[in-house]
Design a protein around this motif. Structure first.
Motif, short mmCIF file in Angstrom:
data_model
loop_
_atom_site.label_atom_id
_atom_site.label_comp_id
_atom_site.label_asym_id
_atom_site.label_seq_id
_atom_site.Cartn_x
_atom_site.Cartn_y
_atom_site.Cartn_z
N TYR A 178 32.42 53.22 47.44
CA TYR A 178 33.21 52.16 47.18
C TYR A 178 33.65 51.96 45.71
O TYR A 178 32.99 52.37 44.77
CB TYR A 178 32.06 51.02 47.65
N VAL A 179 34.47 51.12 45.70
CA VAL A 179 35.36 50.54 44.44
C VAL A 179 35.46 49.25 44.61
O VAL A 179 36.32 48.68 45.40
CB VAL A 179 36.60 51.31 43.82
N ASN A 180 35.05 48.21 43.97
CA ASN A 180 34.82 46.80 43.88
C ASN A 180 36.01 46.43 42.80
O ASN A 180 35.59 46.32 41.47
CB ASN A 180 33.79 45.96 43.68
N LEU A 181 37.29 46.26 43.18
CA LEU A 181 38.28 45.46 42.35
C LEU A 181 38.40 44.12 42.58
O LEU A 181 39.45 43.61 42.34
CB LEU A 181 39.41 46.37 42.47
N VAL A 182 37.42 43.28 43.38
CA VAL A 182 37.79 41.97 43.53
C VAL A 182 37.76 41.15 42.33
O VAL A 182 37.06 41.35 41.18
CB VAL A 182 36.59 41.35 44.31
#
Length: 294
Positions: A178-182
């Motif tokens: 997963y990559v969180n760019l929020v």
């Protein structure tokens, strides 16, 4: 001098871009100014002369043509949003508009920043938008997302899932895959990131319409509207490379039954906002699987 007025929101402003393009075609030498709460959507747009916030409006400006798109689709509840804009802007000559594709123009700096992020991802990825804001029907239950992610990771273990959105949206856990760019990207950066993804998955909201300005396949999660009211044109084709997953409720498409103008949605279902809990995660997965295995 032409003034086009559409204050909010992201997707609504994106859908003004075919109107602006047609205005430029009809009036090639005109000064075209847009007043909106979302100026970043129109950054670098070659058809726009100037973009201002509502607070920056000069009331004394002598506009030759004023086009007010606020409450356009809100009062035409059975029309496609863009068609209601074209009707408001061009009236009987709306059928002369042949290009309904939406558009965004990220800067070179935004593209470079995203390319650096993609290098760190290091492989294929999809982009998801887990919305969490007004209009509850679009706020899909996290349990659905979680089950969808499990299916995707089991089938495609080398695929990265990247989440985008605003600070109030749901975010992915900090785990492998997963990559969180929020709340970490500009709108132009979101557009370029989606353009480089294998697929975009999300509800009818601003990021879905940003995805509509790219060629990336879309899995559109739809509840209160029917597909013919909201899907984008791409390369001149309505709904091109868009797979629709409808919420499995009998009241789906309720928007067309609301009393106009619809500025707030009233839920018809005894189980309030059941639609956001009734998306089939298997159908969502199968739509992505089909895209990835073509």
């Amino acid at each position: 001098m032409i003034l086009l007025d559409r204050r909010a929101a992201l997707g609504d402003v994106i859908m003004t871009t075919p109107v602006i393009r047609e205005l430029r075609r009809r009036y090639p030498e005109a000064h075209i100014q847009v007043v909106t709460d979302e100026p970043a959507i129109l950054a670098n747009n070659p058809d726009v002369s100037k973009v201002v916030l509502p607070t920056q409006m000069e009331k004394k400006d002598p506009w030759d043509l004023y086009i007010n798109l606020n409450d356009a689709y809100e009062t035409q509840v059975s029309s496609h949003y863009l068609e209601s804009y074209l009707d408001r802007a061009f009236g009987e000559t709306r059928d002369q508009v042949t290009d309904r594709d939406t558009a965004m123009y990220p800067s070179d700096e935004e593209k470079e920043a995203v390319e650096d992020a993609i290098k760190q991802i290091g492989g294929d990825f999809i982009v998801v938008h887990m919305r969490r804001w007004a209009w509850e029907n679009k706020n899909i239950d996290y349990q659905i997302w979680s089950a969808f992610f499990t299916r995707v990771q089991e089938r495609f273990p080398d695929l990265t899932i990247v989440s985008i959105g605003a600070k109030y949206d749901m975010q992915l856990p900090v785990l492998e895959g997963y990559v969180n760019l929020v709340d970490q990207l500009t709108l132009g950066e979101i557009q370029h990131l989606i353009s480089r993804a294998k697929a975009f998955v999300g509800p009818d909201s601003g990021p879905m319409h940003i995805a509509g300005t790219t060629k990336t396949p879309i899995v559109a999660l739809i509840s209160h509207l029917l597909p013919e009211q909201i899907l984008p044109w791409r390369d001149g084709e309505f709904g091109k490379d868009v797979t629709v997953v409808m919420s499995d409720v009998p009241c789906v498409g309720c928007y067309a039954r609301q009393k106009p103008p619809v500025n707030n949605l009233t839920c018809e279902n005894d189980r309030q906002w059941e639609c956001n809990r009734a998306f089939d995660n298997l159908k969502m997965f199968q739509a992505v699987e089909e895209i990835l295995t073509k």
